[in-house]
Design an enzyme around this catalytic site. Structure first.
Site, PDB file in Angstrom:
ATOM      1  N   ASP A 261     -10.226  26.384  29.467  1.00 17.86           N
ATOM      2  CA  ASP A 261      -9.798  26.966  28.190  1.00 17.86           C
ATOM      3  C   ASP A 261     -10.573  28.226  27.807  1.00 17.86           C
ATOM      4  O   ASP A 261     -10.097  29.008  26.987  1.00 17.86           O
ATOM      5  CB  ASP A 261      -9.877  25.917  27.079  1.00 17.86           C
ATOM      6  CG  ASP A 261      -8.860  24.798  27.302  1.00 17.86           C
ATOM      7  OD1 ASP A 261      -7.662  25.096  27.345  1.00 17.86           O
ATOM      8  OD2 ASP A 261      -9.272  23.646  27.474  1.00 17.86           O
ATOM      9  N   TYR A 265      -7.703  31.060  29.032  1.00 16.53           N
ATOM     10  CA  TYR A 265      -6.996  31.353  27.777  1.00 16.53           C
ATOM     11  C   TYR A 265      -7.855  32.133  26.782  1.00 16.53           C
ATOM     12  O   TYR A 265      -7.338  32.950  26.030  1.00 16.53           O
ATOM     13  CB  TYR A 265      -6.535  30.039  27.108  1.00 16.53           C
ATOM     14  CG  TYR A 265      -5.754  29.149  28.044  1.00 16.53           C
ATOM     15  CD1 TYR A 265      -4.382  29.323  28.217  1.00 16.53           C
ATOM     16  CD2 TYR A 265      -6.384  28.164  28.785  1.00 16.53           C
ATOM     17  CE1 TYR A 265      -3.660  28.521  29.091  1.00 16.53           C
ATOM     18  CE2 TYR A 265      -5.675  27.358  29.664  1.00 16.53           C
ATOM     19  CZ  TYR A 265      -4.321  27.543  29.819  1.00 16.53           C
ATOM     20  OH  TYR A 265      -3.618  26.757  30.691  1.00 16.53           O
ATOM     21  N   ASN A 344      -2.136  21.281  23.065  1.00 12.63           N
ATOM     22  CA  ASN A 344      -2.181  19.959  22.436  1.00 12.63           C
ATOM     23  C   ASN A 344      -3.544  19.659  21.794  1.00 12.63           C
ATOM     24  O   ASN A 344      -3.633  19.102  20.716  1.00 12.63           O
ATOM     25  CB  ASN A 344      -1.848  18.861  23.449  1.00 12.63           C
ATOM     26  CG  ASN A 344      -2.701  18.937  24.704  1.00 12.63           C
ATOM     27  OD1 ASN A 344      -2.646  19.931  25.413  1.00 12.63           O
ATOM     28  ND2 ASN A 344      -3.490  17.919  24.980  1.00 12.63           N
ATOM     29  N   TYR A 345      -4.637  20.049  22.470  1.00 14.08           N
ATOM     30  CA  TYR A 345      -5.971  19.714  21.963  1.00 14.08           C
ATOM     31  C   TYR A 345      -6.463  20.701  20.924  1.00 14.08           C
ATOM     32  O   TYR A 345      -6.117  21.888  20.968  1.00 14.08           O
ATOM     33  CB  TYR A 345      -6.990  19.693  23.112  1.00 14.08           C
ATOM     34  CG  TYR A 345      -7.190  18.315  23.668  1.00 14.08           C
ATOM     35  CD1 TYR A 345      -7.728  17.310  22.869  1.00 14.08           C
ATOM     36  CD2 TYR A 345      -6.823  17.995  24.964  1.00 14.08           C
ATOM     37  CE1 TYR A 345      -7.889  16.025  23.352  1.00 14.08           C
ATOM     38  CE2 TYR A 345      -6.982  16.709  25.462  1.00 14.08           C
ATOM     39  CZ  TYR A 345      -7.518  15.730  24.639  1.00 14.08           C
ATOM     40  OH  TYR A 345      -7.673  14.460  25.106  1.00 14.08           O
TER      41      TYR A 345
HETATM   42  N1  ABN Z   1      -5.004  23.153  27.426  1.00 18.62           N
HETATM   43  C1  ABN Z   1      -4.355  24.159  28.155  1.00 18.62           C
HETATM   44  C2  ABN Z   1      -3.770  25.233  27.285  1.00 18.62           C
HETATM   45  C3  ABN Z   1      -4.567  25.937  26.433  1.00 18.62           C
HETATM   46  C4  ABN Z   1      -4.015  26.906  25.644  1.00 18.62           C
HETATM   47  C5  ABN Z   1      -2.666  27.179  25.708  1.00 18.62           C
HETATM   48  C6  ABN Z   1      -1.874  26.474  26.582  1.00 18.62           C
HETATM   49  C7  ABN Z   1      -2.427  25.492  27.370  1.00 18.62           C
HETATM   50 CU    CU Z   2      -9.447  14.192  26.171  1.00 23.14          CU
END
Ligand code: ABN
Ligand code: CU
Length: 622
Positions: A261, A265, A344-345
């Site tokens: 991440d 990203y 999602n997280y």
């Molecule tokens: N957890 C992977 C992710 C992060 C940011 C955007 C899309 C996917």
């Molecule tokens: Cu987890």
């Protein structure tokens, strides 16, 4: 660490040429350019093309991908096969593809597809069973991978339609708890920190704050004012430099789920504007973050950083049992935080500073589990948990790599590793008569080969950053700061796997390297679609053996969560915490919080006193 400020023998710069490093990707050619721009001279100082690399994704590319995918014929056809005709119900999280030989030279994303039954329904309750592969530069779908069913009589699953809501408006006001009385945090005289530009002073701490697209919040030049007024340098730069979330499911297409991440990203890019809701209470100071949009124009995230103080309970207390006289001091911490949403997280990222000289970093993982669909007769074991009928939350790890550039009382530091071991003497030996003896056994890392080390909970292993040129007058040991980490297991993916070879940093708990200004990212600068190799980040930085004793050094600390999801983590996960502390260890001349006044007893009152009763000193005997 470029050292300045404390070492008077080093000439102070009088003029700094401020430069920006620009990574540019041209579309659709995909050519990548590295440009250095002088901000002071308003000109380009270097410009070169780089081959075979992929820059960090931009949020704009993800939103664009979702839009293109939802209008793609193949995606629409696949949704139809699952009985979904209204594409307004379909939502797509585009993820990095990890790595595969066949993707070389392309910039791709794998798309995780879900449906919603209403605009803000929880989509992770309705996962679809196929992943389109999407070309970011060409803006087109290149493949669709349908997950194969295992041990099921069905070829395709039905998509679960049952809703698993968490928003109060869906749960219904009538179903919300009504027995919660308000808690108010007030600071009637204001906050105890001061901010001048990016500089922050709080209690005896001083630091500089910065923010970038990749690491998000970065804390620089941390120092602490000792009792005698001396400003003691502690850390030159601290940041969350990489993280990896590798999933355990071995089957296509899920075996390529490994999110970096930070590098893929960018934590800055994923940062929430706290205008939309903030979890901090009390008197808050916000800072905006400025990043760049897809065209290189400024992109402001209002209220990206939250700065506030928190009461954290007791700092210390003693009661004289003879006289009944008690003295206690409450602990307060300064919190500097931001929150990122990684599809999602959600991760709350917190830097904490305490009044006893402790620094702490904490990650609060929350948000939504990443879910996949199962057929009605399928099981998720052993690679996932069924968190609701037909919903598989696959097992995974969240491993974080903290880059800690120390300057404990000066530029040159060392790292000592300590294991607490039973005495080497057998029971009955004059030095271990009844066999109770144990003690710490320490070694100081001399080079980068030794300084790649694992957690060892059985021996209570810990590390200390020390300055060997400053011996503590009482302890007769070098002054230091101890790393208190929870001994979490490192990467579980096997050596030779794509996840392991791309995230070798996470296979060790601690690495120590010599400072080098270009070595900022333990998984490599170009992390997106990085090819598994020992030429990435830490394995590359440590290929040549280098001295790390009495040197300008950097620590890379891995900590994290090994997440076997629980049903209770669904439909929204209660915060799971991980992190570490850096605590002064034989650094000060005593408890640095000794000068704190006694706790304020006036602001407490008996729990069952009438709500409007005046504060009292709390005789709470029942
Ligand atoms: N957890 C992977 C992710 C992060 C940011 C955007 C899309 C996917
Ligand atoms: Cu987890």
């Amino acid at each position: 660490m470029a050292f300045f400020g404390w070492d008077k023998s080093v000439p102070q710069p009088t003029k700094i040429d401020r430069e920006a490093f620009v990574v540019l990707i041209d579309r659709p050619s995909g050519l990548v350019h590295e440009i250095v721009v002088s901000l002071t001279q308003n000109k380009t100082t270097s410009w070169k093309k780089v081959q075979g690399v992929q820059p960090t994704l931009h949020v704009g590319e993800m939103l664009e991908a979702e839009h293109v995918l939802l209008n793609d014929e193949l995606v629409i056809a696949e949704c139809r096969k699952l009985g979904i005709t209204d594409m307004k119900q379909v939502f797509i999280d585009p993820w990095g593809v990890g790595y595969h030989e066949s993707i070389k030279g392309k910039r791709l994303m794998q798309a995780l597809v879900y449906m919603r039954t209403s605009a803000d329904d929880n989509q992770y309750a309705h996962p679809l069973d196929f992943n389109p592969l999407y070309d970011v530069n060409e803006k087109k779908v290149v493949d669709i991978i349908v997950a194969k069913r295992r041990n099921s009589k069905f070829e395709r699953p039905t998509i679960p339609r049952a809703n698993h809501h968490f928003l109060p408006e869906h749960i219904g006001t009538e179903n919300l708890r009504k027995d919660l009385k308000p808690i108010q945090i007030t600071q009637p005289e204001g906050v105890s920190f001061t901010i001048r530009g990016q500089q922050l002073d709080w209690q005896k701490w001083n630091m500089h704050l910065s923010f970038n697209y990749r690491e998000g919040l970065v804390i620089n030049n941390v120092s602490y004012k000792d009792m005698d007024g001396t400003l003691r340098p502690l850390f030159y730069r601290v940041s969350l430099a990489e993280m990896v979330v590798p999933y355990a499911n071995p089957y296509k297409p899920y075996n390529h789920k490994m999110a970096f991440d930070v590098g893929e990203y960018g934590l800055g890019n994923l940062t929430n504007s706290l205008e939309l809701g903030c979890d901090c209470v009390g008197s808050i100071y916000y800072m905006d973050a400025v990043l760049s949009d897809m065209k290189g124009e400024p992109w402001v995230i209002p209220k990206a950083i939250c700065i506030h103080e928190e009461d954290t309970g007791l700092l210390f207390k003693h009661t004289d049992y003879r006289t009944g006289k008690a003295h206690s001091a409450r602990s307060r911490r300064l919190v500097i935080s931001h929150i990122v949403t990684a599809a999602n997280y959600d991760y709350g990222l917190y830097y904490y500073f305490y009044q006893d000289g402790t620094f702490q970093y904490e990650v609060k993982a929350t948000g939504e589990l990443n879910t996949q669909v199962l057929a009605v007769d399928e099981d998720a074991a052993p690679y996932g948990t069924i968190v609701a009928p037909q919903i598989d939350a696959q097992h995974h790890q969240h491993l974080f790599s903290m880059r800690i550039d120390p300057m404990i009382d000066g530029r040159n530091n060392s790292v000592a590793e300590t294991d607490v071991l039973p005495s080497v003497h057998p029971v009955g030996h004059p030095d271990n008569i009844v066999g109770n003896a144990f003690g710490p056994v320490s070694k100081i890392f001399s080079n980068t080969d030794e300084a790649q080390t694992d957690a060892s909970p059985q021996t209570h292993r810990s590390w200390k950053v020390i300055n060997e040129s400053k011996i503590h007058p009482y302890a007769k040991q070098p002054v230091g700061f101890k790393v208190i980490a929870p001994n979490s297991p490192p990467l579980l993916a096997k050596p030779g796997s794509i996840a392991y070879e791309r995230a070798r940093f996470a296979a060790k708990t601690l690495w120590v390297t010599q400072y080098h200004p270009d070595q900022l990212f333990p998984g490599g600068f170009y992390c997106y679609q990085s090819e598994p190799s020992d030429n990435l980040g830490l394995p590359q930085f440590t290929r040549e053996t280098k001295n790390v004793r009495n040197e300008d050094i950097v620590l890379w600390l891995t900590f994290g969560l090994t997440h076997i999801p629980r049903v209770e983590d669904f439909p929204i996960m209660p915060v799971e915490m991980c992190g570490f502390q850096l605590k002064p260890a034989n650094f000060f001349l005593g408890n640095p919080g000794i000068d704190l006044p006694s706790s304020d007893k006036k602001s407490t009152k008996s729990a069952y006193a009438p709500a409007d009763a005046k504060s009292c000193c709390g005789n709470n005997s029942l």
